[in-house]
Each structure stands twice: as C-alpha cells, then as structure tokens.
Write an enzyme that holds these catalytic residues in place. Structure first.
Site, PDB file in Angstrom:
ATOM      1  N   SER A   1      16.718 -78.789 -25.164  1.00 52.96           N
ATOM      2  CA  SER A   1      15.635 -79.782 -25.138  1.00 52.96           C
ATOM      3  C   SER A   1      14.305 -79.211 -25.612  1.00 52.96           C
ATOM      4  CB  SER A   1      15.463 -80.302 -23.703  1.00 52.96           C
ATOM      5  OG  SER A   1      15.280 -79.196 -22.823  1.00 52.96           O
TER       6      SER A   1
ATOM      7  N   LEU B   1      11.674 -76.729 -28.294  1.00 53.37           N
ATOM      8  CA  LEU B   1      11.238 -76.748 -29.702  1.00 53.37           C
ATOM      9  C   LEU B   1      12.373 -76.376 -30.657  1.00 53.37           C
ATOM     10  CD1 LEU B   1       9.127 -76.390 -32.086  1.00 53.37           C
ATOM     11  CD2 LEU B   1       8.676 -74.129 -31.136  1.00 53.37           C
TER      12      LEU B   1
ATOM     13  N   TYR C   1       7.959 -60.553 -20.417  1.00 50.68           N
ATOM     14  CA  TYR C   1       8.800 -61.284 -21.367  1.00 50.68           C
ATOM     15  C   TYR C   1       9.478 -60.306 -22.322  1.00 50.68           C
ATOM     16  CZ  TYR C   1       9.559 -64.595 -25.319  1.00 50.68           C
ATOM     17  OH  TYR C   1      10.076 -65.358 -26.348  1.00 50.68           O
TER      18      TYR C   1
ATOM     19  N   LYS D   1      13.476 -59.616 -22.827  1.00 45.95           N
ATOM     20  CA  LYS D   1      14.139 -59.926 -24.106  1.00 45.95           C
ATOM     21  C   LYS D   1      14.828 -58.682 -24.676  1.00 45.95           C
ATOM     22  CE  LYS D   1      13.234 -64.325 -25.082  1.00 45.95           C
ATOM     23  NZ  LYS D   1      14.286 -65.322 -25.296  1.00 45.95           N
TER      24      LYS D   1
ATOM     25  N   ASN E   1       6.558 -66.123 -34.648  1.00 47.93           N
ATOM     26  CA  ASN E   1       6.007 -67.301 -33.948  1.00 47.93           C
ATOM     27  C   ASN E   1       6.570 -68.579 -34.567  1.00 47.93           C
ATOM     28  OD1 ASN E   1       4.188 -65.048 -33.415  1.00 47.93           O
ATOM     29  ND2 ASN E   1       2.852 -66.550 -32.456  1.00 47.93           N
ATOM     30  N   VAL E   2       7.136 -69.433 -33.715  1.00 45.95           N
ATOM     31  CA  VAL E   2       7.773 -70.670 -34.178  1.00 45.95           C
ATOM     32  C   VAL E   2       6.837 -71.848 -33.888  1.00 45.95           C
ATOM     33  CG1 VAL E   2       9.856 -72.097 -34.023  1.00 45.95           C
ATOM     34  CG2 VAL E   2       9.958 -69.674 -33.381  1.00 45.95           C
TER      35      VAL E   2
ATOM     36  N   LYS F   1      -6.073 -79.429 -29.322  1.00 43.18           N
ATOM     37  CA  LYS F   1      -7.532 -79.325 -29.178  1.00 43.18           C
ATOM     38  C   LYS F   1      -8.267 -80.133 -30.247  1.00 43.18           C
ATOM     39  CE  LYS F   1      -8.065 -74.630 -27.287  1.00 43.18           C
ATOM     40  NZ  LYS F   1      -8.511 -73.287 -27.706  1.00 43.18           N
TER      41      LYS F   1
ATOM     42  N   ARG G   1      -0.658 -63.344 -37.783  1.00 38.12           N
ATOM     43  CA  ARG G   1       0.670 -63.769 -37.340  1.00 38.12           C
ATOM     44  C   ARG G   1       1.487 -64.280 -38.517  1.00 38.12           C
ATOM     45  NH1 ARG G   1      -1.081 -61.604 -33.524  1.00 38.12           N
ATOM     46  NH2 ARG G   1      -1.381 -62.349 -31.379  1.00 38.12           N
TER      47      ARG G   1
HETATM   48  P1  NAP Z   1      10.750 -74.284 -25.236  1.00 36.94           P
HETATM   49  O1  NAP Z   1      10.372 -75.348 -26.192  1.00 36.94           O
HETATM   50  O2  NAP Z   1       9.773 -73.932 -24.155  1.00 36.94           O
HETATM   51  O3  NAP Z   1      12.144 -74.689 -24.587  1.00 36.94           O
HETATM   52  C1  NAP Z   1      12.675 -73.907 -23.564  1.00 36.94           C
HETATM   53  C2  NAP Z   1      14.045 -74.420 -23.259  1.00 36.94           C
HETATM   54  O4  NAP Z   1      14.621 -73.599 -22.235  1.00 36.94           O
HETATM   55  C3  NAP Z   1      14.051 -75.853 -22.738  1.00 36.94           C
HETATM   56  O5  NAP Z   1      15.194 -76.512 -23.247  1.00 36.94           O
HETATM   57  C4  NAP Z   1      14.169 -75.659 -21.236  1.00 36.94           C
HETATM   58  O6  NAP Z   1      14.786 -76.751 -20.574  1.00 36.94           O
HETATM   59  C5  NAP Z   1      15.082 -74.447 -21.188  1.00 36.94           C
HETATM   60  N1  NAP Z   1      14.971 -73.731 -19.911  1.00 36.94           N
HETATM   61  C6  NAP Z   1      13.878 -73.091 -19.421  1.00 36.94           C
HETATM   62  N2  NAP Z   1      14.165 -72.602 -18.204  1.00 36.94           N
HETATM   63  C7  NAP Z   1      15.445 -72.955 -17.913  1.00 36.94           C
HETATM   64  C8  NAP Z   1      16.288 -72.765 -16.798  1.00 36.94           C
HETATM   65  N3  NAP Z   1      15.883 -72.092 -15.709  1.00 36.94           N
HETATM   66  N4  NAP Z   1      17.535 -73.293 -16.848  1.00 36.94           N
HETATM   67  C9  NAP Z   1      17.973 -73.975 -17.926  1.00 36.94           C
HETATM   68  N5  NAP Z   1      17.214 -74.171 -19.023  1.00 36.94           N
HETATM   69  C10 NAP Z   1      15.955 -73.677 -19.015  1.00 36.94           C
HETATM   70  O7  NAP Z   1      11.092 -72.929 -25.990  1.00 36.94           O
HETATM   71  P2  NAP Z   1      11.350 -72.654 -27.542  1.00 36.94           P
HETATM   72  O8  NAP Z   1      10.011 -72.388 -28.149  1.00 36.94           O
HETATM   73  O9  NAP Z   1      12.252 -73.676 -28.093  1.00 36.94           O
HETATM   74  O10 NAP Z   1      12.095 -71.264 -27.466  1.00 36.94           O
HETATM   75  C11 NAP Z   1      13.483 -71.154 -27.681  1.00 36.94           C
HETATM   76  C12 NAP Z   1      13.842 -69.678 -27.748  1.00 36.94           C
HETATM   77  O11 NAP Z   1      13.122 -69.086 -28.831  1.00 36.94           O
HETATM   78  C13 NAP Z   1      13.445 -68.887 -26.503  1.00 36.94           C
HETATM   79  O12 NAP Z   1      14.454 -67.979 -26.196  1.00 36.94           O
HETATM   80  C14 NAP Z   1      12.179 -68.178 -26.919  1.00 36.94           C
HETATM   81  O13 NAP Z   1      11.992 -67.002 -26.187  1.00 36.94           O
HETATM   82  C15 NAP Z   1      12.440 -67.924 -28.380  1.00 36.94           C
HETATM   83  N6  NAP Z   1      11.268 -67.734 -29.232  1.00 36.94           N
HETATM   84  C16 NAP Z   1      10.294 -68.694 -29.255  1.00 36.94           C
HETATM   85  C17 NAP Z   1       9.192 -68.499 -30.072  1.00 36.94           C
HETATM   86  C18 NAP Z   1       8.066 -69.508 -30.140  1.00 36.94           C
HETATM   87  O14 NAP Z   1       7.058 -69.236 -30.811  1.00 36.94           O
HETATM   88  N7  NAP Z   1       8.211 -70.677 -29.529  1.00 36.94           N
HETATM   89  C19 NAP Z   1       9.083 -67.337 -30.853  1.00 36.94           C
HETATM   90  C20 NAP Z   1      10.127 -66.406 -30.825  1.00 36.94           C
HETATM   91  C21 NAP Z   1      11.207 -66.617 -29.999  1.00 36.94           C
HETATM   92  P3  NAP Z   1      13.890 -77.975 -19.970  1.00 36.94           P
HETATM   93  O15 NAP Z   1      13.409 -78.774 -21.156  1.00 36.94           O
HETATM   94  O16 NAP Z   1      14.827 -78.738 -19.125  1.00 36.94           O
HETATM   95  O17 NAP Z   1      12.767 -77.337 -19.220  1.00 36.94           O
HETATM   96  O1  GFB Z   2       0.727 -68.207 -30.093  1.00 37.55           O
HETATM   97  P1  GFB Z   2      -0.039 -67.306 -29.235  1.00 37.55           P
HETATM   98  O2  GFB Z   2      -0.515 -67.814 -27.919  1.00 37.55           O
HETATM   99  O3  GFB Z   2       0.758 -66.040 -28.903  1.00 37.55           O
HETATM  100  O4  GFB Z   2      -1.334 -66.873 -30.140  1.00 37.55           O
HETATM  101  P2  GFB Z   2       0.963 -64.570 -29.491  1.00 37.55           P
HETATM  102  C1  GFB Z   2      -2.365 -66.107 -29.568  1.00 37.55           C
HETATM  103  C2  GFB Z   2      -3.449 -65.808 -30.599  1.00 37.55           C
HETATM  104  O5  GFB Z   2      -4.094 -67.022 -31.006  1.00 37.55           O
HETATM  105  C3  GFB Z   2      -4.533 -64.929 -29.987  1.00 37.55           C
HETATM  106  C4  GFB Z   2      -5.455 -67.010 -30.537  1.00 37.55           C
HETATM  107  O6  GFB Z   2      -5.163 -64.152 -30.985  1.00 37.55           O
HETATM  108  C5  GFB Z   2      -5.481 -65.984 -29.410  1.00 37.55           C
HETATM  109  O7  GFB Z   2      -6.770 -65.457 -29.208  1.00 37.55           O
HETATM  110  N1  GFB Z   2      -5.812 -68.385 -30.145  1.00 37.55           N
HETATM  111  C6  GFB Z   2      -6.874 -69.088 -30.631  1.00 37.55           C
HETATM  112  C7  GFB Z   2      -5.148 -69.193 -29.299  1.00 37.55           C
HETATM  113  N2  GFB Z   2      -6.931 -70.298 -30.079  1.00 37.55           N
HETATM  114  C8  GFB Z   2      -5.857 -70.408 -29.258  1.00 37.55           C
HETATM  115  C9  GFB Z   2      -5.361 -71.477 -28.435  1.00 37.55           C
HETATM  116  O8  GFB Z   2      -5.933 -72.559 -28.324  1.00 37.55           O
HETATM  117  N3  GFB Z   2      -4.187 -71.217 -27.758  1.00 37.55           N
HETATM  118  C10 GFB Z   2      -3.535 -70.026 -27.838  1.00 37.55           C
HETATM  119  N4  GFB Z   2      -2.392 -69.856 -27.168  1.00 37.55           N
HETATM  120  N5  GFB Z   2      -4.012 -68.991 -28.585  1.00 37.55           N
HETATM  121  C11 GFB Z   2       3.023 -64.788 -27.998  1.00 37.55           C
HETATM  122  C12 GFB Z   2       3.630 -64.034 -26.829  1.00 37.55           C
HETATM  123  O9  GFB Z   2       2.024 -64.029 -28.482  1.00 37.55           O
HETATM  124  O10 GFB Z   2       3.977 -64.931 -29.031  1.00 37.55           O
HETATM  125  C13 GFB Z   2       4.801 -64.739 -26.349  1.00 37.55           C
HETATM  126  O11 GFB Z   2       2.658 -63.862 -25.813  1.00 37.55           O
HETATM  127  C14 GFB Z   2       5.715 -65.307 -27.444  1.00 37.55           C
HETATM  128  O12 GFB Z   2       5.496 -63.861 -25.505  1.00 37.55           O
HETATM  129  C15 GFB Z   2       5.000 -65.740 -28.721  1.00 37.55           C
HETATM  130  O13 GFB Z   2       6.740 -64.481 -27.738  1.00 37.55           O
HETATM  131  C16 GFB Z   2       5.914 -65.884 -29.918  1.00 37.55           C
HETATM  132  O14 GFB Z   2       1.502 -64.604 -30.867  1.00 37.55           O
HETATM  133  O15 GFB Z   2      -0.253 -63.735 -29.268  1.00 37.55           O
END
Ligand code: NAP
Ligand code: GFB
Length: 344
Positions: free
Chosen positions: A16, A18, A143, A147, A172-173, A194, A215
C-alpha cells in the site's frame, strides 16, 4: 514480452506504500505474465513486526516469490527523532519476513535497502561492495543498520541453505502515493505539500537547511499522473531499451537478477541535484510565484550519497529513466488531483 515462466505466486509486502502502489499499477497495466499471481499486502493484512501474524500470512499466501517493501520509512527529520523505533521495527519486520519466506519454501526474496545506509565517510561514487565499510550518517543510524542486516541475513540464508534472497538499493524515491507529511516525509513530497499550502495561504515557501546537499532521485512509476497509460510496446525484460523507473526495475530484478549481492537502482551520477534545484523544480511545476526562503537552523542531513549505477547499466545498458522535471511535474499533478485522499 517474455514467455510465461511457470506458476509464480508473488507476495508484495508494503503493497500500500509509494513503491508498492507503483508496482501494483505496472502489474495491473500489463506487466503480469500468464501463470503469475500477485498478492499485495499492507499492515491491515498482518503486522509484520509480529512473528505469529507474519507466519500466518505466509502460510495463507504460500508465495513462491516475495518482494519485501514493508518497513518503517521516513524522511531525515523523522529518522533523527526515532532511531530506536526505526531499528527495532525494521529488524523485527525483516527477520519475520525473511524467515517466514524461508519456512514456506519461497524460491526468491527481493528486499529493499537504500543508498542512505552506506558509510557517511566514503569515496565516491558509492558502489554495492561498500555497504559495511564504516558507520552510516548519524541522522539515520537506526534505519541504516537495520537495513544493512538484511544483506547479512541474505548472505547467511545463501551460505546455509542456498536461498536466492537478495536486495535492491534504490536512491531517494518519489511519485504518486508518497507520504506527503511535512514533518515525517521525504524532501520532495514535503516540498510539494508546502508549496500547495503556501499557494493557498499566499505565504512564503520555507525550504529546510541550506539547500546545498545533493541527492539522486528515482521516480516510482513513469506516466503515473492523470491516468497516463504505461507504454505497452516495451519488453518487460527491459532488454529492448525500456526499463523506466523503479517499479519496472523491481519486476526485472524479480524475474532476471539472480545474484545474492545487492544491486543499486539509481539514475546516473550526472543526474544528482541539489535540494535547492529540487525546490526550484517543485516551484516551477506548481507555478508558485511567492517568496522562497531557507531555514538554515534545520539540519542538512548527509551532504551527499552519490551512488554508481554501473552494475545496473552493465545488465541494462539501454534503459531510460523519466527525466527528473517530468517526474516532478507528474507527481505535483497527482498530489493536486488527489489532495483529499493523499497521505499527509
Ligand atoms: P511507504 O510508502 O511508507 O510504505 C510503507 C509500507 O510498509 C506500507 O505499505 C505499510 O503498510 C507497510 N508497513 C509498515 N509497517 C508495517 C508493519 N508493521 N506491518 C506490515 N506492513 C507495514 O514506504 P515506501 O517509500 O514505499 O518504501 C518501500 C521500501 O523502499 C521500504 O523498504 C523503504 O525502506 C525503501 N526505500 C524507500 C525510499 C524512499 O525514498 N521512499 C528510498 C530507498 C528505499 P500500511 O500502508 O498499512 O501502513
Ligand atoms: O528526503 P529527505 O528527508 O531525506 O531529504 P535524506 C532531506 C534533505 O532535504 C535535507 C532538505 O538536506 C533537508 O535539509 N529539506 C529541505 C527537506 N526541505 C525539506 C522538507 O520540507 N522536508 C524534508 N524532509 N527535507 C533519508 C533518510 O535521508 O533518505 C531515510 O533519512 C531514507 O532513512 C531516505 O532512507 C531515502 O535523503 O536526507
């Protein structure tokens, strides 16, 4: 399109979220092969921090393959606040999922790491061999170490039992169905939300930090906004010059990547952008004409985590990513169109 590979039952945890929603759309739009049965689950189906619930889910679904996305996820500021929770929840989820997959005899598990888990003090570009070479950035050590342990566990399942349990390492996704919470989410959805508020209140946009950190971003799904169809005239094997974006790359890894060692899923080093450039792209996409300020009292987090996609390119030399600005525009349009139901 490839030929059916026999009967596959694919369980997607985190279905469910992203990334899960993007894979779900690609599968629904034509990526599913005959003989494939896809099951997408969320925390409503089972709390994967709970071993018994996880085991019951796996016994019910009995997957042959697993894409494991479920995790406690958040942007920089949520990570800074909750390192303990990130460590404990993710360690429990990952051990429960991997071991349940093993117990029901799943042939393959693709888990999800992140480029933020690499050492903070490192040479660039970062590659797949460097995961364990030093401490991660202090902002998200909970985290990151959780991981990293997926990689340790995958290698151990292979050594003791010969399992093909592997992992991908996305940068970053972003995309539709992201978490647009300003406090808890990542930078792109946070800035989109925002700007939306700044426009409706005729106020300034405040970007957190200096705007200088850099990034690489990967889009979850090409053509996702406003009902754009996913192109059908492409090979799902990604060998014919397609391969756009993360959802399809996951499907390629599931079907065709057979190493236990992880693989970075990233745009090129030349596509890295500064946070200021990210803010400018959102401002342009949302046609915002107000003031933009930088709150330098807020953390910058890790300065950069520039990753090499050389290994991915060696497998898929011709694939194309959606251009960053196009992906930002599609995501902004999705947020505007889906404001009421968006996670925020
Ligand atoms: P997300 O949008 O926050 O979705 C998280 C998902 O995990 C949701 O489906 C949530 O279910 C489920 N979940 C969380 N806690 C759970 C639990 N205790 N039991 C069962 N399901 C649970 O995350 P995402 O951004 O899609 O991330 C997907 C994967 O990509 C993750 O492993 C993340 O670490 C990795 N990743 C993300 C990014 C990024 O920038 N977003 C970057 C690199 C890697 P509910 O909807 O029911 O809460
Ligand atoms: O995506 P983000 O929160 O995560 O980006 P990271 C953080 C960067 O964006 C920092 C700036 O340089 C912040 O100062 N920034 C500016 C903002 N405006 C904003 C705002 O409104 N919101 C946020 N969130 N940041 C994450 C990890 O790092 O990367 C997680 O902490 C995860 O574990 C993710 O894996 C992929 O790229 O810094």
């Amino acid at each position: 399109m490839g030929e059916p590979q026999g009967s596959m039952r694919i369980l997607v945890t985190g279905g469910s979220g992203l990334v899960g929603r993007a894979i779900q759309k690609v599968v629904a739009d034509g990526a599913r092969l005959p003989g494939e049965d896809w099951v997408f689950v969320s925390s409503k189906d089972a709390d994967l921090t709970d071993a018994a619930q996880t085991r019951a889910l796996f016994e019910k679904v009995r997957p042959t393959h697993v894409i494991h996305l479920a995790a406690m996820v958040g942007g920089l500021f949520r990570n800074i606040k909750y390192n303990l929770d990130f460590w404990r929840k993710n360690i429990h989820i990952n051990d429960n999922v991997l071991h349940s997959a093993f117990e029901v005899g799943a042939q393959k598990v693709v888990s999800c790491l992140s480029t933020c888990i690499f050492p903070d003090k490192t040479s660039y570009p970062i590659d797949e061999t460097m995961i364990h070479n030093g401490p991660p950035h202090s902002s998200n050590f909970g985290y990151s170490y959780a991981k990293r342990m997926i990689d340790v566990q995958n290698r151990a399942y292979f050594q003791q039992h010969g399992c093909t349990f592997t992992a991908v390492i996305p940068t970053n996704v972003f995309g539709p169905h992201d978490n647009f919470s300003i406090e808890d989410g990542h930078v792109l959805p946070g800035l989109i939300h925002k700007v939306h508020l700044a426009k409706s209140r005729s106020s300034a946009l405040t970007v957190w930090g200096t705007g200088r950190p850099r990034r690489q971003f990967i889009y979850s799904l090409v053509g996702a906004a406003r009902g754009t169809a996913v192109p059908q005239n492409v090979s799902w094997s990604c060998r014919a010059g397609c391969g756009e974006d993360l959802a399809r790359l996951f499907i390629w890894v599931l079907r065709e990547y057979n190493e236990v060692e992880p693989i970075i899923l990233s745009v090129g080093e030349e596509d890295e952008v500064s946070i200021q450039e990210v803010a400018e792209a959102v401002v342009e996409a949302m046609d915002f004409h107000g003031e933009v300020t930088f709150d330098t009292t807020k953390s910058d987090g890790q300065f950069k985590k520039t990753a090499s996609n050389g290994k991915l390119r060696a497998y898929l030399p011709d694939f194309r990513f959606t251009p960053f600005k196009q992906a930002v525009q599609e995501t902004c349009a999705w947020f505007t169109d889906n404001y009421e139901q968006a996670r925020k």
